[in-house]
Design a protein around this motif. Structure first.
Motif, PDB file in Angstrom:
ATOM      1  N   HIS A  93       1.150  -1.434  -0.145  1.00 18.78           N
ATOM      2  CA  HIS A  93       0.133   0.109   0.120  1.00 18.78           C
ATOM      3  C   HIS A  93       1.425   0.963  -0.374  1.00 18.78           C
ATOM      4  CE1 HIS A  93      -2.959  -2.642   1.326  1.00 18.78           C
ATOM      5  NE2 HIS A  93      -3.595  -2.013   1.241  1.00 18.78           N
ATOM      6  N   ARG A  97      -3.965   3.966  -1.021  1.00 17.16           N
ATOM      7  CA  ARG A  97      -4.334   2.921  -0.978  1.00 17.16           C
ATOM      8  C   ARG A  97      -4.144   1.881  -1.731  1.00 17.16           C
ATOM      9  NH1 ARG A  97      -5.636   6.203  -6.837  1.00 17.16           N
ATOM     10  NH2 ARG A  97      -6.379   7.294  -5.650  1.00 17.16           N
ATOM     11  N   GLU A  98      -3.815   0.489  -2.385  1.00 14.38           N
ATOM     12  CA  GLU A  98      -3.383  -1.063  -2.444  1.00 14.38           C
ATOM     13  C   GLU A  98      -2.437   0.073  -4.034  1.00 14.38           C
ATOM     14  OE1 GLU A  98      -5.532  -3.743  -2.467  1.00 14.38           O
ATOM     15  OE2 GLU A  98      -3.640  -5.521  -3.199  1.00 14.38           O
TER      16      GLU A  98
END
Length: 469
Positions: A93, A97-98
Motif C-alpha cells: 500500500h 491505496r493498494e
RNA sequence: CGGGAAGUAGCGUAGCUUGGUAGCGCGCAGCGUUUGGGACGCUGAGGUCGCGGGUUCAAAUCCCGCCUUCCCGACCA
C-alpha cells in the motif's frame, strides 16, 4: 554499574552485555531492528571510511539506487528469488491505496542495478562498469541478533559489469583480497580465511561465492564478507549487453560483493574479553584517552597540552576531565569501551615528570617521561595493533584441527570448539548434509597451503568445517 | 516457524504457590564530603507489574489469547 557476564560463563550473554554496557546499540521496537548508538556508529563510520578508500582505489564509484524495487524484478532470476523470497518485506500500500504492483524493500540490489546497467551499457567502451553503494537493506530474520543478524542492516554492495568472465572473476577476487581481507587483517586485526563457498553456501544466483571467514573467541566462524562471481545470469535476464570491438552483441559478466554492520559483531567477538571491548588502534574512534585524576588547573593544563601534541602527532585523543566521577569507575568505563591506550595525569605525574600509560590489550601499565609521550604513544598504538592480530592468529591456529575423516572432523570441531580441516573429497554434498545434523557447515574451501583456490579442481581442495553464526 | 526459559522503575530483582492495591539493590537528581582500580552521607524523583480479555467485592498473583527478549533447531551478511 554491574559487571558483565564472563565469556566462559555464557558467551551470548557476554556479547549482549558488552553491546548494552558500551552503548553500541539497542534493539529497535520492531522485532529484529536495531538502533545504532553514537559509539557504535562511530565505529561504523571508521569501517566505512577505511573500506570506502579501498573500494575507490579498486576503481569503483559510489552511487545510490532506490530502497523500493518492483516485485517483478526479483522474479527475473529464479535462484535469486527463491533464495530471498522467504525474507522479503513487501510494500503493498502507498498513498492510501493498494499498489498495482507491490514493491519489495531491497534485500540486495542486484536486480534494480541490472535494470539500469542494461540501460547504461552499450559498448565494450562502457566496460568495466564498477559501482558501489552504501545503503540499508531488509531481510526479515527469524532469529535476530544485534549486528550479526538484524532485519534491517547497513552495508555496502558493489556491483560490476565486465567484458569477460575472467575479468569479472579477477575483479571479484581483487575485492575479496585487496579490499576486504586487507581491511580485516590490517585494520580490524582479525585474521581471516579467504576461500570459496560450496554450492550449498553460495549466494542465490551466483556462479561462485568467495568469502572471508573469521574465528570468534568462542571458536565459531563468522562470515565477514563475500564477493560473488555472477557470470551472465543477471545480464541474460535483464538483457545487459554490449557490442564487442568486432560488433558482436554479448552479455556482460558480473560481480557483486558486500560487507555489513555484521563487522561490528566480528570486532566485538574476535577481540573482546571479560573487561569489555578491545579495539584495534587502527579502527578505534578514540585511540587514546587522557584521564585527569583530580581537579587541578595545573594537571588540566598539562593534560590539555599533551592532548594537543598527540593530536598533532596524528592520534585520535579524548580528554576525560570528569573528576566528579571516581577514578576507578572511569577506568573501568574506558576499559569497557576498548580504548587502546589510557594516559593517567595527576599530581604524581606533575611531581615526577613521568606519565602512566595503560594498554587495553594486555592491561599492562608503564611509566614513561612526559616529554617522550608523543613519540612513545604512536609506537605503542602500532605495537598494540600488531599484538592483537598476532593474538587472534594464535587463537585461531590453536583452535584449528586437521582431520582425516568426516566423523573425526565433526568431533574435533565440536569438542575443540573451533575449525576442522579435511580434504573436500571426503565431504561432498552428502557430507555437508550430515554435518548439518550436528550444526556444522563447510565454511569454505581452500587449497592445501591455505591460499585462495582460483579455478582449481575441487577434488584437491581442503574444507574448513565449523559451527557458524 | 518448532522446542525450552523469561518479562515487576533505566538495569538487576523480591512478592505469585496460599488474590487484599508493590518492596529492595544499583543507577538517576540536589547538597556536602571524597578523588591513583567500580567512593560515602543526607534528601528526593521515578511504576498503565509486557499488552488485551476473563474470573472475583478485589488480580503483579488465578485462567485464555497475543507481543517481546534469550537459549536450542530450520533460514541467512
Amino acid at each position: 554499574m554491574s559487571s558483565i557476564t564472563s565469556q566462559q560463563a555464557d558467551f551470548p550473554a557476554w556479547y549482549q552485555d558488552v553491546i548494552s554496557k558500551t552503548e553500541l546499540a539497542d534493539n529497535g521496537p520492531v522485532r529484529g531492528t536495531m538502533v545504532i548508538r553514537p559509539y557504535g556508529y562511530a565505529l561504523w563510520e571508521r569501517i566505512q571510511g577505511e573500506l570506502d578508500e579501498r573500494i575507490k582505489a579498486a576503481g569503483a564509484q559510489n552511487a545510490y539506487f532506490p530502497l523500493l524495487i518492483p516485485e517483478s524484478y526479483l522474479h527475473r532470476e529464479s535462484e535469486h528469488v527463491e533464495g530471498f523470497s522467504p525474507e522479503l518485506a513487501v510494500v503493498t500500500h502507498g498513498g492510501g491505496r493498494e499498489l498495482e504492483e507491490p514493491a519489495v524493500v531491497r534485500p540486495t540490489s542486484e536486480t534494480i542495478i541490472n535494470a539500469y546497467f542494461a540501460k547504461w551499457i552499450q559498448s565494450y567502451r562502457d566496460l568495466p562498469l564498477l559501482i558501489n553503494q552504501w545503503a540499508n537493506v531488509v531481510r526479515w530474520e527469524l532469529r535476530p541478533r544485534l549486528f550479526l543478524r538484524t532485519t534491517e542492516f547497513l552495508w555496502q554492495e558493489g556491483h560490476t559489469a565486465h567484458a569477460s568472465a575472467e575479468e569479472a572473476r579477477d575483479y571479484a577476487i581483487k575485492i575479496l583480497q585487496e579490499v576486504y581481507e586487507d581491511f580485516m587483517v590490517h585494520v580490524m586485526a582479525v585474521p581471516v580465511i579467504t576461500g570459496r563457498k560450496t554450492a550449498r553456501e553460495r549466494f542465490p544466483g551466483a556462479e561462485e561465492s568467495w568469502t572471508c571467514e573469521g574465528m570468534m573467541r568462542d571458536g565459531k566462524a563468522l562470515q565477514m564478507g563475500t564477493s560473488h562471481e555472477l557470470g551472465q545470469r543477471f545480464s541474460n535476464m535483464f538483457g545487459t549487453t554490449f557490442q564487442t570491438p568486432e560488433g558482436v552483441d554479448t552479455h556482460v559478466w558480473q560481480t557483486s560483493w558486500g560487507v555489513s554492520t555484521r563487522l561490528l559483531g566480528a570486532l566485538i567477538m574476535a577481540h573482546g574479553d571479560d573487561y569489555g571491548l578491545r579495539l584495534p588502534p587502527e579502527l578505534a574512534p578514540i585511540q587514546v584517552v587522557i584521564i585527569l585524576i583530580s581537579p587541578d588547573s595545573t594537571i588540566e593544563a598539562t593534560g590539555m597540552q599533551l592532548m594537543q601534541e598527540l593530536k598533532e602527532a596524528g592520534c585520535r585523543v579524548e580528554m576525560d576531565s570528569d573528576t566528579h566521577t571516581s577514578y576507578g569507575r572511569r577506568v573501568t568505563n574506558w576499559e569497557l569501551k576498548g580504548v587502546p591506550v589510557r594516559i593517567e595525569m595527576g599530581q604524581r605525574e606533575l611531581d615526577t615528570g613521568n606519565v602512566t600509560i595503560a594498554l587495553r590489550d594486555t592491561r599492562e601499565k608503564q611509566s614513561i617521561p612526559v616529554t617522550s609521550t608523543v613519540t612513545v604513544v604512536p609506537k605503542t598504538l602500532s605495537s598494540i595493533q600488531h599484538g592483537m592480530l598476532k593474538q587472534a592468529q594464535s587463537f585461531r591456529d590453536e583452535h584449528t584441527y586437521p582431520a582425516t575423516t568426516l566423523e573425526d572432523a565433526a568431533e574435533k570441531a565440536i569438542e575443540g570448539k573451533g575449525f576442522a580441516t579435511i580434504p573436500w573429497s571426503k565431504v561432498g554434498d552428502k557430507g555437508e548434509e550430515r554435518l548439518a545434523e550436528s550444526g556444522l557447515t563447510v565454511r569454505c574451501l581452500v587449497t592445501e597451503d591455505g591460499s585462495l583456490p582460483v579455478g582449481m579442481d575441487e577434488k584437491d581442495l581442503l574444507a574448513i568445517i565449523a559451527k557458524a553464526y
